[in-house]
Design a protein around this motif. Structure first.
Motif, short mmCIF file in Angstrom:
data_model
loop_
_atom_site.label_atom_id
_atom_site.label_comp_id
_atom_site.label_asym_id
_atom_site.label_seq_id
_atom_site.Cartn_x
_atom_site.Cartn_y
_atom_site.Cartn_z
N GLN A 1 -42.05 47.02 -87.10
CA GLN A 1 -42.14 45.56 -86.96
C GLN A 1 -41.86 44.95 -88.32
O GLN A 1 -42.49 45.32 -89.32
CB GLN A 1 -43.50 45.12 -86.44
CG GLN A 1 -43.56 43.63 -86.12
CD GLN A 1 -44.83 43.25 -85.37
OE1 GLN A 1 -45.72 44.06 -85.16
NE2 GLN A 1 -44.92 41.98 -85.00
N ARG B 1 -47.64 49.24 -79.81
CA ARG B 1 -46.26 49.30 -79.31
C ARG B 1 -45.91 50.72 -78.90
O ARG B 1 -46.35 51.69 -79.52
CB ARG B 1 -45.30 48.81 -80.40
CG ARG B 1 -43.83 48.84 -79.99
CD ARG B 1 -42.97 48.15 -81.05
NE ARG B 1 -43.29 46.71 -81.12
CZ ARG B 1 -42.68 45.85 -81.94
NH1 ARG B 1 -41.75 46.29 -82.79
NH2 ARG B 1 -43.01 44.57 -81.94
N TRP C 1 -48.64 55.33 -78.12
CA TRP C 1 -48.73 54.00 -78.70
C TRP C 1 -49.10 54.05 -80.17
O TRP C 1 -49.82 54.94 -80.62
CB TRP C 1 -49.76 53.16 -77.94
CG TRP C 1 -49.41 53.00 -76.50
CD1 TRP C 1 -49.62 53.92 -75.49
CD2 TRP C 1 -48.77 51.89 -75.89
NE1 TRP C 1 -49.15 53.43 -74.30
CE2 TRP C 1 -48.61 52.19 -74.52
CE3 TRP C 1 -48.32 50.67 -76.38
CZ2 TRP C 1 -48.02 51.30 -73.63
CZ3 TRP C 1 -47.73 49.78 -75.48
CH2 TRP C 1 -47.58 50.10 -74.13
N SER D 1 -50.91 42.88 -76.96
CA SER D 1 -51.96 42.30 -77.79
C SER D 1 -52.69 41.25 -76.96
O SER D 1 -52.17 40.79 -75.94
CB SER D 1 -51.39 41.67 -79.06
OG SER D 1 -50.56 40.57 -78.75
N HIS E 1 -50.24 51.24 -83.51
CA HIS E 1 -50.70 49.90 -83.88
C HIS E 1 -49.85 49.40 -85.05
O HIS E 1 -49.88 49.99 -86.14
CB HIS E 1 -52.17 49.98 -84.28
CG HIS E 1 -52.84 48.66 -84.42
ND1 HIS E 1 -54.14 48.53 -84.87
CD2 HIS E 1 -52.42 47.40 -84.18
CE1 HIS E 1 -54.48 47.26 -84.89
NE2 HIS E 1 -53.45 46.55 -84.48
N THR F 1 -44.89 45.93 -76.15
CA THR F 1 -45.89 45.55 -77.15
C THR F 1 -47.04 44.82 -76.46
O THR F 1 -46.80 43.91 -75.67
CB THR F 1 -45.28 44.64 -78.23
OG1 THR F 1 -44.14 45.28 -78.80
CG2 THR F 1 -46.30 44.36 -79.33
#
Length: 229
Positions: free
Chosen positions: A113, A34, A26, A77, A28, A75
């Motif tokens: 992103q 993600r 992963w 959050s 950040h 993703t």
């Protein structure tokens, strides 16, 4: 281990997320952590998504998932705190376990992103227009968002006279892309841009961001979470 890394309602800093164990798959980015899992075929991806969905329901914590023929992108959050919490880290580790069991290889290269930015003297006048144009809605900061995830978010940089937030340029540029990449991808992405004919305008804020421009002088920023706590 800090209290924040175990409190499910405590927002974590970028450093806490980066240093948390068990998150090799992963990275950040701007609005969440993600991962991309190379499944190689649609059936494997669909089965992985099904397992992720069941775990998300059990945890009452739901990720954004993109399923295509060769890969699954996830993703995570915590929208209630506007950042990353231990809930995201716990579910991320679970999802990585599912992917490993499915034989899906994690690939952090190229994770990105995109966030368009517009310089404006009065951004409060613009949010509703772009929300209508994009088929989305206006968030609490007056910025257009798309809850369906089809259109990237847009942010407004407020200037005194509409000048660009990038280094001075004539004529001034008002639109630019903030391209968010993993903390360990910034320099590689910069080199790829330079190898493709781009030019480094400024690294004064690196590794937080680098300003680059194309052959015609259009500028963008390569951004990471480093130095942002």
């Amino acid at each position: 281990m800090s209290d924040a890394t175990t409190d499910p309602k405590q927002k974590l800093t970028a450093t806490e997320v980066r240093e948390a164990p068990g998150l090799d798959d992963w990275r950040h980015l701007l609005t969440g952590i993600r991962a991309r899992f190379r499944t190689g075929d649609f059936a494997t991806g669909l089965a992985l998504v099904d397992r992720i969905g069941a775990a998300a329901e059990a945890a009452n914590h739901h990720p954004d998932i993109s399923l295509t023929y060769p890969e699954v992108i996830v993703t995570l959050s915590s929208h209630d705190v506007g950042g990353i919490t231990s809930r995201d880290l716990d579910l991320a580790r679970t999802i990585s376990g599912f992917a490993a069991e499915a034989g899906a290889e994690a690939d952090t290269s190229g994770l990105t992103q995109l966030e368009p930015g517009l310089d404006s003297t009065a951004p409060e006048r613009l949010g509703a227009f772009y929300a209508a144009l994009f088929g989305g809605e206006v968030n609490d900061q007056g910025e257009p968002t798309d809850p369906s995830g089809q259109v990237p978010g847009l942010w407004f940089q407020k200037g005194e006279s509409g000048e660009s937030s990038l280094p001075p340029q004539d004529p001034a540029q008002r639109w630019h892309f903030d391209v968010w990449v993993p903390h360990d991808e910034g320099e590689r992405r910069l080199q790829a841009v330079l190898d493709a004919g781009g030019r480094l305008v400024s690294d004064a804020e690196a590794p937080s961001f680098w300003v680059v421009e194309d052959a015609e002088g259009n500028r963008s920023c390569i951004c990471t979470r480093l130095d942002r706590d």
